[in-house]
Write an enzyme that holds these catalytic residues in place. Structure first.
Site, PDB file in Angstrom:
ATOM      1  N   ARG A 162      -7.900  10.642  10.505  1.00  0.00           N
ATOM      2  CA  ARG A 162      -7.397   9.357  11.012  1.00  0.00           C
ATOM      3  C   ARG A 162      -6.244   9.526  11.990  1.00  0.00           C
ATOM      4  O   ARG A 162      -5.134   9.081  11.745  1.00  0.00           O
ATOM      5  CB  ARG A 162      -6.988   8.431   9.866  1.00  0.00           C
ATOM      6  CG  ARG A 162      -8.125   8.049   8.952  1.00  0.00           C
ATOM      7  CD  ARG A 162      -7.726   6.957   7.989  1.00  0.00           C
ATOM      8  NE  ARG A 162      -8.850   6.534   7.157  1.00  0.00           N
ATOM      9  CZ  ARG A 162      -8.814   5.521   6.316  1.00  0.00           C
ATOM     10  NH1 ARG A 162      -7.698   4.803   6.194  1.00  0.00           N
ATOM     11  NH2 ARG A 162      -9.866   5.194   5.591  1.00  0.00           N
ATOM     12  N   ASP A 180      -0.326   1.744  10.060  1.00  0.00           N
ATOM     13  CA  ASP A 180      -1.543   0.926   9.996  1.00  0.00           C
ATOM     14  C   ASP A 180      -1.315  -0.338  10.814  1.00  0.00           C
ATOM     15  O   ASP A 180      -0.263  -0.978  10.705  1.00  0.00           O
ATOM     16  CB  ASP A 180      -1.877   0.538   8.551  1.00  0.00           C
ATOM     17  CG  ASP A 180      -2.506   1.680   7.770  1.00  0.00           C
ATOM     18  OD1 ASP A 180      -2.584   2.802   8.311  1.00  0.00           O
ATOM     19  OD2 ASP A 180      -2.899   1.452   6.614  1.00  0.00           O
ATOM     20  N   ASP A 222       0.804  -1.223   0.000  1.00  0.00           N
ATOM     21  CA  ASP A 222       0.000   0.000   0.000  1.00  0.00           C
ATOM     22  C   ASP A 222       0.834   1.269   0.000  1.00  0.00           C
ATOM     23  O   ASP A 222       0.357   2.332  -0.379  1.00  0.00           O
ATOM     24  CB  ASP A 222      -0.924   0.021   1.224  1.00  0.00           C
ATOM     25  CG  ASP A 222      -1.998  -1.055   1.153  1.00  0.00           C
ATOM     26  OD1 ASP A 222      -2.363  -1.449   0.022  1.00  0.00           O
ATOM     27  OD2 ASP A 222      -2.477  -1.490   2.213  1.00  0.00           O
ATOM     28  N   ASP A 261       0.136   5.878   1.507  1.00  0.00           N
ATOM     29  CA  ASP A 261      -1.101   5.426   2.159  1.00  0.00           C
ATOM     30  C   ASP A 261      -1.094   5.906   3.606  1.00  0.00           C
ATOM     31  O   ASP A 261      -1.090   7.095   3.858  1.00  0.00           O
ATOM     32  CB  ASP A 261      -1.236   3.911   2.040  1.00  0.00           C
ATOM     33  CG  ASP A 261      -2.633   3.425   2.407  1.00  0.00           C
ATOM     34  OD1 ASP A 261      -3.602   4.148   2.133  1.00  0.00           O
ATOM     35  OD2 ASP A 261      -2.744   2.334   2.966  1.00  0.00           O
TER      36      ASP A 261
END
Length: 480
Positions: free
Chosen positions: A297, A245, A217, A241
């Site tokens: 986020r 994560d 990603d 990205d």
């Protein structure tokens, strides 16, 4: 009826053939803390104890007090004048859900002498890639400043520490860092930026194994089905990205003292709304500075228990903390500074759910400082006893948050950071790199290449189709 039976059979058998298949049948993850509320209270006890020591010593012992910040992680090791010769002490300083991450503690020191990354299958000794794939615990250090431009994902093995203290170390390029099916990793004092998708190539993950990687990603740090992870004092920006994560049943993670800037999707916690093992995810996000030009986020959560404590949020474009699928979000002692946009003042954002559903989600705010019109929309029932007693002193003072987060990101002045240099000598004159630079654009990433179907999945589907055909044939024979 036969068609329905085939569908049910398919979904029953499919998880058994996937790498995370067994996890879908077990919602208790290794490393999961049995009482997250008690651990949240313990984090605040440690902060309050550190702040109390500092305030007491300011009056009585000024020299000692000058190194104390009230940040329990930094105060654990930075006040030791000989810390550079006792580097592995750092592994005892983590707090929160990732506090058991020992990294390479007890292992040999590995000195990165070569910044190249030419061969992801057969990396050269002296390179960072050669170090992180080894089986034994290693404490990885850098004798000089360097920029490591990755050719492919940097896939770690378990029990590794990257310790960038004393050097200005940047990781950029393809990947970048991948923690997959491993445990016990510490990443400390590293710049990570301009990471772009890579893949369609073989990459080594251990001395015994390499395999074909499809396109990644372009995350700065990708945590996939891993546990006991601690990311501390890193500076992250401008990746394709996410910056960090954590997905697919990852847990026991602490993300602390980092500086995030110049990015859209900062941090994702949870694979999907329907991947139930992520309900056991536990993450502590503490003492970070969410800085300029961030959009959303910080984090975006699915399922799980997320403790957001004593961070400094300096504006956002859409929202700071978001989530779906009923995560527990425990926000304590943070400073939220809203943007000027009158339609983006809310700290929180619920996704893919109406108020009738999300009103039951447990999202809490206690001791948070709201500036420039910021507001936190709480939800859920009354907090338990441990939550109510989490503070011995409520951190509502803005100065307290500034003190706890003042060293977020890579430590020291990166362009003059010889303190603790591994060689204990003068800088070698290497090039220094600044975080100031252009925004990330598609031109900086590799072109996406259509991926061929995996032969493993082709065989899997053929097997299931044959099994289903035999099952249906047997059923028809019985009926006739």
């Amino acid at each position: 009826m036969l068609h329905t039976t085939c569908i049910l059979l398919f979904f029953f058998l499919l998880p058994l053939f996937l790498p995370h298949g067994t996890a879908t049948l077990n919602l208790t993850l290794p490393g999961q803390h049995p009482d997250p509320e008690a651990l949240a209270a313990e984090v605040h006890r440690m902060v309050n104890a550190s702040m109390g020591r500092r305030e007491m010593l300011v009056v009585t012992e000024k020299e000692v007090a000058s190194c104390l910040t009230g940040n329990p992680i930094d105060d654990c090791w930075k006040c030791d004048p000989n810390w550079a010769n006792n580097r592995q002490r750092l592994a005892d300083c983590a707090i929160g859900f990732g506090q058991n991450a020992k990294g390479g503690k007890g292992g040999e020191f590995y000195i990165v002498t070569d910044s190249s990354d030419d061969d992801p299958v057969n990396p050269k000794p002296g390179t960072l890639r050669y170090a992180v794939i080894q089986n034994e615990p290693l404490w990885i250090v850098f004798p000089s400043n360097m920029m490591i431009e990755l050719s492919q994902e940097l896939i770690f093995n378990s029990y590794k520490t990257i310790d960038g203290r004393g050097a200005d170390v940047h990781i950029v390029g393809g990947g970048c860092i991948t923690l997959q099916y491993i445990n016990n990793v510490i990443i400390h004092n590293i710049h990570i930026h301009h990471c772009h998708p890579s893949g369609n190539a073989n990459v080594r993950s251990s001395p015994e194994h390499y395999g074909y990687r499809t396109e990644s990603d372009g995350d700065g740090i990708s945590i996939f089905s891993s546990r006991d992870i601690w990311i501390d004092h890193c500076t992250l920006s401008r990746c394709k990205d996410g910056l960090i994560d954590a997905v697919m049943g990852s847990t026991a993670i602490t993300i602390s003292n980092n500086h995030f800037s110049h990015h859209n999707d900062v941090m994702l916690l949870g694979h999907s709304d329907h991947y139930l093992p992520d309900s056991a995810m536990q993450v502590t996000i503490a003492f970070n500075h969410f800085g300029e030009d961030l959009v959303q986020r910080m984090p975006r959560c699915r399922l799980g228990y997320i403790h957001v404590v004593n961070n400094d949020f300096t504006r956002w474009e859409m929202y700071a903390i978001g989530g779906s699928a009923r995560p527990t979000i425990n926000s304590q002692g943070n400073r939220y500074t809203a943007p000027e946009d009158p339609y983006a003042k809310q700290v929180t954002k619920r996704l893919d759910a109406g108020e009738g559903e999300w009103s039951g989600w447990n999202w809490r705010s206690e001791g948070d400082v709201m500036l420039n019109g910021a507001f936190f929309v709480a939800s859920g029932g009354e907090a338990g006893t441990n939550y109510q007693n989490a503070y011995s002193v409520e951190p509502k003072n803005v100065d307290r948050i500034s003190l706890l987060t003042m060293s977020a990101g890579v430590l020291g002045v990166a362009r003059d950071n010889n303190l603790g240099m591994w060689t204990r000598g003068p800088n070698d004159g290497g090039v220094y790199f600044s975080d100031n630079g252009p925004e990330y654009t598609g031109d900086m990433s590799w072109s996406a290449i259509p991926l061929p179907p995996s032969p493993i999945f082709n065989l899997l589907y053929a097997f299931l189709a044959l099994l289903c055909l035999l099952f249906n044939t047997t059923t028809l024979t019985t009926l006739l």
